[in-house]
Write a protein that holds these residues in place. Structure first.
Motif, PDB file in Angstrom:
ATOM      1  N   HIS A  73     -12.045  -4.276   2.340  1.00 22.15           N
ATOM      2  CA  HIS A  73     -10.604  -4.757   2.468  1.00 22.15           C
ATOM      3  C   HIS A  73      -9.944  -3.759   1.637  1.00 22.15           C
ATOM      4  O   HIS A  73     -10.402  -4.652  -0.276  1.00 22.15           O
ATOM      5  CB  HIS A  73     -10.484  -5.931   2.239  1.00 22.15           C
ATOM      6  CG  HIS A  73     -11.316  -6.881   2.952  1.00 22.15           C
ATOM      7  ND1 HIS A  73     -10.561  -7.273   4.325  1.00 22.15           N
ATOM      8  CD2 HIS A  73     -12.329  -8.086   3.249  1.00 22.15           C
ATOM      9  CE1 HIS A  73     -11.371  -7.969   5.012  1.00 22.15           C
ATOM     10  NE2 HIS A  73     -12.584  -8.650   4.289  1.00 22.15           N
ATOM     11  N   PRO A  74     -10.052  -2.613   1.605  1.00 21.70           N
ATOM     12  CA  PRO A  74      -9.488  -1.124   0.875  1.00 21.70           C
ATOM     13  C   PRO A  74      -8.185  -2.270  -0.225  1.00 21.70           C
ATOM     14  O   PRO A  74      -7.313  -2.039   0.464  1.00 21.70           O
ATOM     15  CB  PRO A  74      -9.070  -0.234   1.284  1.00 21.70           C
ATOM     16  CG  PRO A  74      -9.746  -0.588   3.141  1.00 21.70           C
ATOM     17  CD  PRO A  74      -9.832  -2.179   2.852  1.00 21.70           C
ATOM     18  N   PRO A  75      -8.763  -2.166  -1.397  1.00 17.48           N
ATOM     19  CA  PRO A  75      -7.715  -3.053  -2.361  1.00 17.48           C
ATOM     20  C   PRO A  75      -6.528  -1.585  -2.857  1.00 17.48           C
ATOM     21  O   PRO A  75      -6.998  -0.144  -2.520  1.00 17.48           O
ATOM     22  CB  PRO A  75      -8.024  -3.389  -4.064  1.00 17.48           C
ATOM     23  CG  PRO A  75      -9.495  -2.923  -3.983  1.00 17.48           C
ATOM     24  CD  PRO A  75      -9.538  -1.788  -2.582  1.00 17.48           C
ATOM     25  N   GLY A  76      -5.412  -1.436  -3.249  1.00 18.23           N
ATOM     26  CA  GLY A  76      -5.084  -0.734  -4.076  1.00 18.23           C
ATOM     27  C   GLY A  76      -4.983  -0.015  -5.576  1.00 18.23           C
ATOM     28  O   GLY A  76      -6.275  -0.532  -5.841  1.00 18.23           O
ATOM     29  N   VAL A  77      -4.515   0.828  -5.951  1.00 17.52           N
ATOM     30  CA  VAL A  77      -5.704   1.913  -6.899  1.00 17.52           C
ATOM     31  C   VAL A  77      -5.637   0.430  -7.967  1.00 17.52           C
ATOM     32  O   VAL A  77      -6.970   0.904  -8.640  1.00 17.52           O
ATOM     33  CB  VAL A  77      -4.722   2.557  -7.689  1.00 17.52           C
ATOM     34  CG1 VAL A  77      -5.091   3.157  -8.980  1.00 17.52           C
ATOM     35  CG2 VAL A  77      -4.561   3.731  -6.673  1.00 17.52           C
ATOM     36  N   GLU A  78      -4.854  -0.147  -8.852  1.00 15.85           N
ATOM     37  CA  GLU A  78      -5.026  -0.663  -9.903  1.00 15.85           C
ATOM     38  C   GLU A  78      -6.637  -2.049  -9.658  1.00 15.85           C
ATOM     39  O   GLU A  78      -6.972  -2.449 -10.609  1.00 15.85           O
ATOM     40  CB  GLU A  78      -3.784  -1.367 -10.147  1.00 15.85           C
ATOM     41  CG  GLU A  78      -2.817  -0.386 -11.153  1.00 15.85           C
ATOM     42  CD  GLU A  78      -1.842  -0.882 -11.316  1.00 15.85           C
ATOM     43  OE1 GLU A  78      -1.191  -2.044 -12.104  1.00 15.85           O
ATOM     44  OE2 GLU A  78      -0.239  -0.544 -11.883  1.00 15.85           O
ATOM     45  N   HIS A 128     -12.834   5.799  -1.690  1.00 15.80           N
ATOM     46  CA  HIS A 128     -11.784   5.559  -2.302  1.00 15.80           C
ATOM     47  C   HIS A 128     -10.458   6.825  -2.733  1.00 15.80           C
ATOM     48  O   HIS A 128      -9.304   6.995  -2.364  1.00 15.80           O
ATOM     49  CB  HIS A 128     -11.457   4.482  -2.589  1.00 15.80           C
ATOM     50  CG  HIS A 128     -12.049   3.247  -2.053  1.00 15.80           C
ATOM     51  ND1 HIS A 128     -11.123   2.384  -1.479  1.00 15.80           N
ATOM     52  CD2 HIS A 128     -13.426   2.018  -2.327  1.00 15.80           C
ATOM     53  CE1 HIS A 128     -11.254   1.333  -1.284  1.00 15.80           C
ATOM     54  NE2 HIS A 128     -12.655   1.520  -1.754  1.00 15.80           N
ATOM     55  N   LEU A 129     -11.400   7.518  -3.192  1.00 11.82           N
ATOM     56  CA  LEU A 129     -10.133   9.113  -3.662  1.00 11.82           C
ATOM     57  C   LEU A 129      -9.748   9.296  -2.233  1.00 11.82           C
ATOM     58  O   LEU A 129      -8.918   9.661  -2.715  1.00 11.82           O
ATOM     59  CB  LEU A 129     -11.410   9.550  -4.253  1.00 11.82           C
ATOM     60  CG  LEU A 129     -11.450   8.590  -5.821  1.00 11.82           C
ATOM     61  CD1 LEU A 129     -12.898   9.786  -6.575  1.00 11.82           C
ATOM     62  CD2 LEU A 129     -10.674   8.943  -6.813  1.00 11.82           C
TER      63      LEU A 129
END
Length: 181
Positions: A73-78, A128-129
């Protein structure tokens, strides 16, 4: 018996620090003879290595679970930065003891385990990057820097008296770095 000895060692190292802790004190608090303690731990450095290994036994699966969730469940950056920083901070709650473990003697096996954990965290951050648009050729270096910075800051700053503020600032630092693709 080993767990009792390590529990006693953790408590005494936390309360007294490295210099004031003796194997006799640990044996007394653990309610074992010094001879029994020496069957498992040659000296107080060996106790520290044992505590570090036990710490990794708990932290490694928890961080792997966090990593699996972040991939599923990839979240946003923050959110990514907050989740990772808080997971590392949660694994290092005890100020004095974890500062001691951070600087403790390390066996080859312990160094290998630490490197494997750092590699796993770095691989997660690389994934993620790249997802956030970072150059795949540069992402591994950036990820290693982020993982190293979070680990060092967790032991050097986040463990201090302004823990929550330090966590917020570390998240802010990471967010800025991750957003700068």
């Amino acid at each position: 018996m080993v767990e009792r000895i390590l529990d006693a060692a953790a408590r005494i190292f936390e309360e007294r620090g490295y210099r004031a802790t003796t194997t006799n004190d640990v044996a007394e608090v653990a309610r074992v003879s010094v001879g029994s303690l020496y069957q498992y731990f040659a000296n107080k450095d060996a106790l520290l290595v044992g505590l570090a290994e036990r710490h990794l036994d708990g932290a490694t699966p928890r961080l792997a679970e966090v990593g699996a969730l972040l991939r599923a469940h990839p979240p946003g950056v923050e959110d990514l930065c907050r989740i990772l920083v808080e997971a590392v901070a949660a694994a290092n709650r005890s100020d004095r003891l974890h500062m001691l473990l951070w600087t403790a003697p390390r066996t080859e096996a312990l160094v290998a385990r630490l490197a494997a954990l750092e590699d796993a965290m770095t691989d997660l951050v690389v994934w993620h990057l790249v997802r956030f648009g970072h150059d795949p050729g540069v992402a591994p270096v950036r990820a290693r820097l982020l993982v190293t910075a979070v680990e060092a800051c967790t032991h050097g700053v986040v463990a201090g008296s302004e823990r929550e503020r330090a966590i917020d600032e570390l998240v802010r630092l990471c967010v800025g770095y991750v957003r700068d693709a």
